[in-house]
Design an enzyme around this catalytic site. Structure first.
Site, PDB file in Angstrom:
ATOM      1  N   CYS A  76      85.857  60.353  51.716  1.00  0.00           N
ATOM      2  CA  CYS A  76      85.248  59.729  52.660  1.00  0.00           C
ATOM      3  C   CYS A  76      84.103  59.056  52.775  1.00  0.00           C
ATOM      4  O   CYS A  76      83.039  59.094  53.916  1.00  0.00           O
ATOM      5  CB  CYS A  76      85.893  60.869  53.635  1.00  0.00           C
ATOM      6  SG  CYS A  76      84.569  62.178  53.242  1.00  0.00           S
TER       7      CYS A  76
ATOM      8  N   ASP B  50      90.846  74.194  44.514  1.00  0.00           N
ATOM      9  CA  ASP B  50      89.801  73.891  44.858  1.00  0.00           C
ATOM     10  C   ASP B  50      88.889  75.084  43.951  1.00  0.00           C
ATOM     11  O   ASP B  50      89.030  76.151  43.959  1.00  0.00           O
ATOM     12  CB  ASP B  50      89.155  74.326  45.870  1.00  0.00           C
ATOM     13  CG  ASP B  50      88.073  73.869  46.688  1.00  0.00           C
ATOM     14  OD1 ASP B  50      88.539  72.541  47.432  1.00  0.00           O
ATOM     15  OD2 ASP B  50      87.237  73.779  46.736  1.00  0.00           O
TER      16      ASP B  50
ATOM     17  N   LYS C 257      94.964  67.518  54.214  1.00  0.00           N
ATOM     18  CA  LYS C 257      96.025  66.554  53.234  1.00  0.00           C
ATOM     19  C   LYS C 257      97.831  67.723  52.924  1.00  0.00           C
ATOM     20  O   LYS C 257      98.839  67.487  52.484  1.00  0.00           O
ATOM     21  CB  LYS C 257      95.935  66.320  52.212  1.00  0.00           C
ATOM     22  CG  LYS C 257      94.736  65.117  52.439  1.00  0.00           C
ATOM     23  CD  LYS C 257      93.851  63.894  52.037  1.00  0.00           C
ATOM     24  CE  LYS C 257      92.956  63.548  52.750  1.00  0.00           C
ATOM     25  NZ  LYS C 257      91.467  64.672  53.081  1.00  0.00           N
TER      26      LYS C 257
ATOM     27  N   PRO D 223      89.421  72.399  53.416  1.00  0.00           N
ATOM     28  CA  PRO D 223      90.499  73.166  54.239  1.00  0.00           C
ATOM     29  C   PRO D 223      92.207  73.516  53.703  1.00  0.00           C
ATOM     30  O   PRO D 223      92.515  73.612  55.122  1.00  0.00           O
ATOM     31  CB  PRO D 223      89.340  72.712  54.693  1.00  0.00           C
ATOM     32  CG  PRO D 223      89.204  71.723  54.999  1.00  0.00           C
ATOM     33  CD  PRO D 223      88.536  71.065  53.674  1.00  0.00           C
ATOM     34  N   GLY D 224      92.672  72.472  52.951  1.00  0.00           N
ATOM     35  CA  GLY D 224      93.748  71.710  53.248  1.00  0.00           C
ATOM     36  C   GLY D 224      94.599  71.040  53.976  1.00  0.00           C
ATOM     37  O   GLY D 224      95.925  70.953  54.678  1.00  0.00           O
TER      38      GLY D 224
ATOM     39  N   ALA E 105      91.982  68.775  44.751  1.00  0.00           N
ATOM     40  CA  ALA E 105      90.514  69.119  45.452  1.00  0.00           C
ATOM     41  C   ALA E 105      91.193  69.142  46.997  1.00  0.00           C
ATOM     42  O   ALA E 105      91.163  68.743  47.755  1.00  0.00           O
ATOM     43  CB  ALA E 105      89.182  67.926  45.266  1.00  0.00           C
ATOM     44  N   ALA E 106      91.457  70.568  47.198  1.00  0.00           N
ATOM     45  CA  ALA E 106      92.316  70.357  48.516  1.00  0.00           C
ATOM     46  C   ALA E 106      91.849  71.367  49.941  1.00  0.00           C
ATOM     47  O   ALA E 106      92.659  71.144  51.298  1.00  0.00           O
ATOM     48  CB  ALA E 106      94.285  71.398  48.437  1.00  0.00           C
TER      49      ALA E 106
ATOM     50  N   ASP F 102      91.518  64.127  46.119  1.00  0.00           N
ATOM     51  CA  ASP F 102      90.711  64.195  47.956  1.00  0.00           C
ATOM     52  C   ASP F 102      89.551  64.708  46.602  1.00  0.00           C
ATOM     53  O   ASP F 102      88.882  65.574  47.070  1.00  0.00           O
ATOM     54  CB  ASP F 102      91.385  64.532  48.700  1.00  0.00           C
ATOM     55  CG  ASP F 102      90.571  64.594  49.870  1.00  0.00           C
ATOM     56  OD1 ASP F 102      90.188  62.863  50.412  1.00  0.00           O
ATOM     57  OD2 ASP F 102      90.362  65.189  50.671  1.00  0.00           O
TER      58      ASP F 102
ATOM     59  N   ASP G  84      88.523  74.305  38.197  1.00  0.00           N
ATOM     60  CA  ASP G  84      87.265  73.100  37.690  1.00  0.00           C
ATOM     61  C   ASP G  84      88.318  72.157  37.979  1.00  0.00           C
ATOM     62  O   ASP G  84      89.448  71.890  37.049  1.00  0.00           O
ATOM     63  CB  ASP G  84      86.055  73.350  36.594  1.00  0.00           C
ATOM     64  CG  ASP G  84      85.933  71.689  37.322  1.00  0.00           C
ATOM     65  OD1 ASP G  84      85.971  70.847  37.444  1.00  0.00           O
ATOM     66  OD2 ASP G  84      84.093  71.939  36.488  1.00  0.00           O
TER      67      ASP G  84
HETATM   68  C1  LIG Z   1      86.574  66.347  50.545  1.00  0.00           C
HETATM   69  S1  LIG Z   1      86.886  67.663  50.155  1.00  0.00           S
HETATM   70  C2  LIG Z   1      87.959  67.869  50.378  1.00  0.00           C
HETATM   71  C3  LIG Z   1      89.249  67.718  51.854  1.00  0.00           C
HETATM   72  C4  LIG Z   1      90.565  68.629  51.540  1.00  0.00           C
HETATM   73  N1  LIG Z   1      91.594  67.743  51.000  1.00  0.00           N
HETATM   74  C5  LIG Z   1      91.633  68.582  52.982  1.00  0.00           C
HETATM   75  O1  LIG Z   1      92.214  66.953  53.177  1.00  0.00           O
HETATM   76  O2  LIG Z   1      91.195  69.437  53.233  1.00  0.00           O
HETATM   77  C6  LIG Z   1      86.507  67.955  48.376  1.00  0.00           C
HETATM   78  C7  LIG Z   1      86.743  69.391  47.970  1.00  0.00           C
HETATM   79  O3  LIG Z   1      86.137  69.450  46.524  1.00  0.00           O
HETATM   80  C8  LIG Z   1      85.963  70.479  45.777  1.00  0.00           C
HETATM   81  N2  LIG Z   1      85.466  70.547  44.858  1.00  0.00           N
HETATM   82  C9  LIG Z   1      84.789  70.032  43.829  1.00  0.00           C
HETATM   83  N3  LIG Z   1      84.204  69.638  43.280  1.00  0.00           N
HETATM   84  C10 LIG Z   1      85.578  70.037  42.584  1.00  0.00           C
HETATM   85  C11 LIG Z   1      86.093  70.102  41.157  1.00  0.00           C
HETATM   86  N4  LIG Z   1      85.383  69.561  40.126  1.00  0.00           N
HETATM   87  N5  LIG Z   1      87.300  70.816  41.074  1.00  0.00           N
HETATM   88  C12 LIG Z   1      87.704  71.283  42.370  1.00  0.00           C
HETATM   89  N6  LIG Z   1      87.802  70.509  43.571  1.00  0.00           N
HETATM   90  C13 LIG Z   1      86.693  70.196  43.107  1.00  0.00           C
HETATM   91  C14 LIG Z   1      84.754  70.881  47.058  1.00  0.00           C
HETATM   92  O4  LIG Z   1      84.871  72.197  47.175  1.00  0.00           O
HETATM   93  C15 LIG Z   1      85.664  70.338  48.524  1.00  0.00           C
HETATM   94  O5  LIG Z   1      86.399  71.427  49.173  1.00  0.00           O
END
Ligand SMILES: C[S@@+](CC[C@H](N)C(=O)[O-])C[C@H]1O[C@@H](n2cnc3c(N)ncnc32)[C@H](O)[C@@H]1O
Length: 312
Positions: free
Chosen positions: A240, A143, A125, A122-123, A119-120, A187, A170
């Protein structure tokens, strides 16, 4: 008085969180503006050179748990802001909350590895991991949301990352790539309570029923993340937010159904004891090794990190 008005924004939230941290300090820090922090992007720049240049206009204090991370002080709104500097525009620095620098450090990547960032966007990490890998190996940066994938691609390009492939799936679909990745970062999407210090909108929109739905999704995502991990590999789970349903309970669900092992996280960071039980549910004893950070511990966002090893 200020606190009374804030309580009125979401009484359901304060009722729930009185079970999680009832200290005055917790509320005080939750309502305090967040300290700004940046990470130097070592793919493009040398830490000392960038820091010496920025020090002409800002006060920088090193983040104790991340060599390239710095708290920033001395901004003048509209005149001298860190995100308006040339270093920021060119991707030499990345604006990233200090506690969110922990998961990539804990992931302990090496050059040449296959890494999944489930779940990357905005990037923050992804780009940090790429810098530790020195652009070798391969990161699958995934994502689920189209709009979020665009931001992810733009940050990857801006930071000069050349070892990432962006996918839009997903995260639960990765379970079919069994035993594929040396490292997996989940994340997870969460109720964002840690972000209240950044924006009160996260307090206003918080609902207990979302926590329950998110916890269900997080348990499914972590199961897929663990399946996709090679034996002996490391999975880092982070959020978070501070609700045990989204943290200890998610780790506990994995421990109860697999031979996963939780490893202690040894970093110079102050922490709050993890929950061993919540709402009448007792968790596996080893959840005590996870890292639970409340806002008052290090004057950061609230955060939770677990380091999991896949046993053979
Ligand atoms: C906490 S944010 C990630 C922040 C990111 N890791 C960073 O450090 O910049 C969680 C992310 O999970 C994505 N998300 C939500 N449901 C998801 C799923 N089922 N599979 C993959 N990503 C998902 C959201 O779109 C969101 O961008």
């Amino acid at each position: 008085m200020v606190q009374d008005n804030v309580f009125k924004l979401n009484p359901e939230f304060f009722e729930r969180y009185s079970l999680i941290d009832s200290s005055d300090e917790f509320i005080d820090y939750m309502l305090k503006p967040l300290r700004k922090s940046i990470r130097v992007n070592t793919l493009k720049a040398d830490v000392d050179v960038v820091v010496n240049n920025l020090k002409r206009n800002f006060r920088l204090e090193r983040v104790p748990w991340c060599r390239e991370g710095f708290f920033v002080e001395g901004e003048i709104e509209g005149e001298m802001e860190i995100t308006k500097t040339m270093e920021h525009q060119l991707g030499l620095i990345f604006s990233q909350e200090a506690s969110s620098m922990i998961p990539p450090v804990v992931l302990d990547v090496r050059q040449g590895m296959m890494v999944l960032d489930m779940a990357a966007s905005p990037g923050g990490k992804t780009t940090q991991i790429a810098s530790y890998m020195e652009n070798t190996g391969c990161i699958i940066a995934n994502d689920v949301k189209f709009s979020r994938v665009n931001i992810l691609i733009s940050n990857i390009q801006k930071c000069g990352v050349t070892n990432a492939i962006v996918t839009m799936m997903d995260g639960r679909a990765f379970g079919r790539f069994e035993n594929t990745f040396d490292r997996v970062l989940l994340d997870a999407p969460c109720s964002n309570v840690g972000m209240i210090r950044k924006n009160f909108k996260y307090l206003k929109i918080w609902k207990q029923r979302d926590v329950i739905a998110l916890s269900r999704l997080q348990k499914q995502l972590i199961r897929s993340a663990y399946k996709a991990l090679k034996e002996g590999g490391v999975l880092v789970y982070s959020t978070c937010t501070l609700d045990p349903e989204e943290n200890e309970a998610v780790i506990d669900s994995l421990l109860k159904t697999t031979s996963a092992r939780v490893e202690k996280i040894d970093l110079p960071v102050k922490r709050t004891r993890c929950f061993r039980e919540f709402d009448g549910v007792e968790f596996d004893d080893s959840v005590k090794h996870c890292l639970r950070i409340h806002p008052q511990d290090n004057d950061t966002e609230g955060f939770f990190v677990a380091k999991i090893v896949k046993e053979g």
